[in-house]
Scaffold this motif. Sequence first.
Motif, PDB file in Angstrom:
ATOM      1  N   THR A  27      -1.420  10.962 -23.601  1.00  0.00           N
ATOM      2  CA  THR A  27      -0.665  11.448 -24.745  1.00  0.00           C
ATOM      3  C   THR A  27       0.619  10.647 -24.875  1.00  0.00           C
ATOM      4  O   THR A  27       1.478  10.702 -23.992  1.00  0.00           O
ATOM      5  N   PRO A  28       0.785   9.882 -25.969  1.00  0.00           N
ATOM      6  CA  PRO A  28       1.985   9.051 -26.117  1.00  0.00           C
ATOM      7  C   PRO A  28       3.202   9.867 -26.577  1.00  0.00           C
ATOM      8  O   PRO A  28       3.075  10.791 -27.375  1.00  0.00           O
ATOM      9  N   HIS A  29       4.338   9.514 -26.051  1.00  0.00           N
ATOM     10  CA  HIS A  29       5.624  10.108 -26.454  1.00  0.00           C
ATOM     11  C   HIS A  29       6.662   8.994 -26.469  1.00  0.00           C
ATOM     12  O   HIS A  29       6.501   7.980 -25.793  1.00  0.00           O
ATOM     13  N   ALA A  30       7.723   9.204 -27.202  1.00  0.00           N
ATOM     14  CA  ALA A  30       8.832   8.254 -27.210  1.00  0.00           C
ATOM     15  C   ALA A  30      10.133   9.046 -27.262  1.00  0.00           C
ATOM     16  O   ALA A  30      10.302   9.910 -28.127  1.00  0.00           O
ATOM     17  N   PRO A  31      11.074   8.785 -26.328  1.00  0.00           N
ATOM     18  CA  PRO A  31      12.340   9.521 -26.347  1.00  0.00           C
ATOM     19  C   PRO A  31      13.167   9.182 -27.592  1.00  0.00           C
ATOM     20  O   PRO A  31      13.142   8.055 -28.078  1.00  0.00           O
ATOM     21  N   LYS A  32      13.874  10.191 -28.096  1.00  0.00           N
ATOM     22  CA  LYS A  32      14.713  10.009 -29.292  1.00  0.00           C
ATOM     23  C   LYS A  32      16.085   9.450 -28.952  1.00  0.00           C
ATOM     24  O   LYS A  32      16.834   9.065 -29.836  1.00  0.00           O
ATOM     25  N   GLU A  33      16.400   9.446 -27.662  1.00  0.00           N
ATOM     26  CA  GLU A  33      17.675   8.870 -27.222  1.00  0.00           C
ATOM     27  C   GLU A  33      17.495   8.285 -25.829  1.00  0.00           C
ATOM     28  O   GLU A  33      16.541   8.626 -25.121  1.00  0.00           O
ATOM     29  N   ASP A  34      18.363   7.385 -25.429  1.00  0.00           N
ATOM     30  CA  ASP A  34      18.308   6.783 -24.095  1.00  0.00           C
ATOM     31  C   ASP A  34      18.455   7.879 -23.041  1.00  0.00           C
ATOM     32  O   ASP A  34      19.231   8.826 -23.223  1.00  0.00           O
ATOM     33  N   PHE A  35      17.686   7.757 -21.954  1.00  0.00           N
ATOM     34  CA  PHE A  35      17.900   8.686 -20.843  1.00  0.00           C
ATOM     35  C   PHE A  35      17.363   8.099 -19.553  1.00  0.00           C
ATOM     36  O   PHE A  35      16.618   7.129 -19.554  1.00  0.00           O
ATOM     37  N   THR A  36      17.783   8.685 -18.451  1.00  0.00           N
ATOM     38  CA  THR A  36      17.347   8.263 -17.124  1.00  0.00           C
ATOM     39  C   THR A  36      16.591   9.414 -16.484  1.00  0.00           C
ATOM     40  O   THR A  36      17.039  10.564 -16.520  1.00  0.00           O
ATOM     41  N   TYR A  37      15.434   9.087 -15.903  1.00  0.00           N
ATOM     42  CA  TYR A  37      14.616  10.093 -15.232  1.00  0.00           C
ATOM     43  C   TYR A  37      14.241   9.570 -13.859  1.00  0.00           C
ATOM     44  O   TYR A  37      13.606   8.524 -13.732  1.00  0.00           O
ATOM     45  N   LYS A  38      14.669  10.287 -12.817  1.00  0.00           N
ATOM     46  CA  LYS A  38      14.396   9.916 -11.422  1.00  0.00           C
ATOM     47  C   LYS A  38      14.728   8.444 -11.155  1.00  0.00           C
ATOM     48  O   LYS A  38      13.961   7.720 -10.529  1.00  0.00           O
ATOM     49  N   GLY A  39      15.855   8.010 -11.679  1.00  0.00           N
ATOM     50  CA  GLY A  39      16.321   6.655 -11.441  1.00  0.00           C
ATOM     51  C   GLY A  39      15.764   5.615 -12.396  1.00  0.00           C
ATOM     52  O   GLY A  39      16.144   4.448 -12.324  1.00  0.00           O
ATOM     53  N   TYR A  40      14.881   5.998 -13.278  1.00  0.00           N
ATOM     54  CA  TYR A  40      14.306   5.053 -14.251  1.00  0.00           C
ATOM     55  C   TYR A  40      14.999   5.208 -15.594  1.00  0.00           C
ATOM     56  O   TYR A  40      15.070   6.301 -16.151  1.00  0.00           O
ATOM     57  N   TYR A  41      15.506   4.110 -16.103  1.00  0.00           N
ATOM     58  CA  TYR A  41      16.184   4.111 -17.396  1.00  0.00           C
ATOM     59  C   TYR A  41      15.141   3.903 -18.498  1.00  0.00           C
ATOM     60  O   TYR A  41      14.356   2.952 -18.466  1.00  0.00           O
ATOM     61  N   LEU A  42      15.108   4.802 -19.468  1.00  0.00           N
ATOM     62  CA  LEU A  42      14.180   4.704 -20.595  1.00  0.00           C
ATOM     63  C   LEU A  42      14.993   4.647 -21.884  1.00  0.00           C
ATOM     64  O   LEU A  42      15.586   5.636 -22.300  1.00  0.00           O
ATOM     65  N   PRO A  43      15.015   3.481 -22.545  1.00  0.00           N
ATOM     66  CA  PRO A  43      15.763   3.384 -23.801  1.00  0.00           C
ATOM     67  C   PRO A  43      15.048   4.134 -24.926  1.00  0.00           C
ATOM     68  O   PRO A  43      13.830   4.330 -24.896  1.00  0.00           O
ATOM     69  N   LYS A  44      15.809   4.540 -25.900  1.00  0.00           N
ATOM     70  CA  LYS A  44      15.296   5.226 -27.082  1.00  0.00           C
ATOM     71  C   LYS A  44      14.109   4.438 -27.662  1.00  0.00           C
ATOM     72  O   LYS A  44      14.154   3.216 -27.756  1.00  0.00           O
ATOM     73  N   GLY A  45      13.024   5.148 -27.999  1.00  0.00           N
ATOM     74  CA  GLY A  45      11.862   4.532 -28.627  1.00  0.00           C
ATOM     75  C   GLY A  45      10.847   3.925 -27.675  1.00  0.00           C
ATOM     76  O   GLY A  45       9.807   3.444 -28.108  1.00  0.00           O
ATOM     77  N   THR A  46      11.115   3.952 -26.371  1.00  0.00           N
ATOM     78  CA  THR A  46      10.169   3.415 -25.394  1.00  0.00           C
ATOM     79  C   THR A  46       8.942   4.319 -25.332  1.00  0.00           C
ATOM     80  O   THR A  46       9.076   5.532 -25.204  1.00  0.00           O
ATOM     81  N   PHE A  47       7.755   3.741 -25.441  1.00  0.00           N
ATOM     82  CA  PHE A  47       6.549   4.561 -25.347  1.00  0.00           C
ATOM     83  C   PHE A  47       6.290   4.962 -23.907  1.00  0.00           C
ATOM     84  O   PHE A  47       6.293   4.136 -23.001  1.00  0.00           O
ATOM     85  N   VAL A  48       6.058   6.243 -23.707  1.00  0.00           N
ATOM     86  CA  VAL A  48       5.724   6.817 -22.415  1.00  0.00           C
ATOM     87  C   VAL A  48       4.424   7.582 -22.620  1.00  0.00           C
ATOM     88  O   VAL A  48       4.273   8.301 -23.607  1.00  0.00           O
ATOM     89  N   PHE A  49       3.490   7.401 -21.711  1.00  0.00           N
ATOM     90  CA  PHE A  49       2.212   8.097 -21.824  1.00  0.00           C
ATOM     91  C   PHE A  49       2.110   9.161 -20.748  1.00  0.00           C
ATOM     92  O   PHE A  49       2.225   8.869 -19.562  1.00  0.00           O
ATOM     93  N   PHE A  50       1.891  10.400 -21.174  1.00  0.00           N
ATOM     94  CA  PHE A  50       1.672  11.506 -20.258  1.00  0.00           C
ATOM     95  C   PHE A  50       0.182  11.541 -19.958  1.00  0.00           C
ATOM     96  O   PHE A  50      -0.638  11.662 -20.872  1.00  0.00           O
ATOM     97  N   ALA A  51      -0.184  11.381 -18.707  1.00  0.00           N
ATOM     98  CA  ALA A  51      -1.592  11.328 -18.303  1.00  0.00           C
ATOM     99  C   ALA A  51      -2.073  12.733 -17.925  1.00  0.00           C
ATOM    100  O   ALA A  51      -1.862  13.203 -16.812  1.00  0.00           O
ATOM    101  N   LEU A  52      -2.739  13.396 -18.867  1.00  0.00           N
ATOM    102  CA  LEU A  52      -3.263  14.740 -18.604  1.00  0.00           C
ATOM    103  C   LEU A  52      -4.232  14.747 -17.430  1.00  0.00           C
ATOM    104  O   LEU A  52      -4.303  15.708 -16.681  1.00  0.00           O
TER     105      LEU A  52
END
Length: 152
Positions: A27-52
């Motif tokens: 399931t693709p998602h993209a953050p609406k703003e820059d954020f850091t999760y567990k030490g990983y920086y994810l800029p706004k608009g980066t595609f992240v896939f949630f693996a069900l």
Amino acid sequence: MEHKEQLPLVEAFILEVQRHANIFPLTPHAPKEDFTYKGYYLPKGTFVFFALDSVLTDPDIFPEPSKFKPERFLDDSGKCTGEQKEKLIPFSTGRRVCLGESLAKMELFLFLTRFLQKFEVQPENPECLPPLEGDLGITNILKSFNMVLIKR
């Protein structure tokens, strides 16, 4: 639908099919703003896939995940309730849950029960059961197999 509680094995079967044959595993998602999760920086608009599938095949959540075991969704009294049913998320979870989940669950139950009332289903070759793995693309496409329908 009023008979659903009287058919816990049918519901457990449907749940196990959904766990095994996940149609939309990534399931693709993209953050609406820059954020850091567990030490990983994810800029706004980066595609992240949630693996069900990481949940649906996790042995800590579903012991022996490669085995087809509808009974995993039945409690000691034979009812289809409990912790395992709550952990099944084929329609995703939270704010991203599929809006058609309740309709899809109802339609799956009604279709399957009506189908089984009308037909007995057997594999074309009893020695060869249908494959449980599919071909992954945007969706998970199950491999074809032949079955015999015998009118009741």
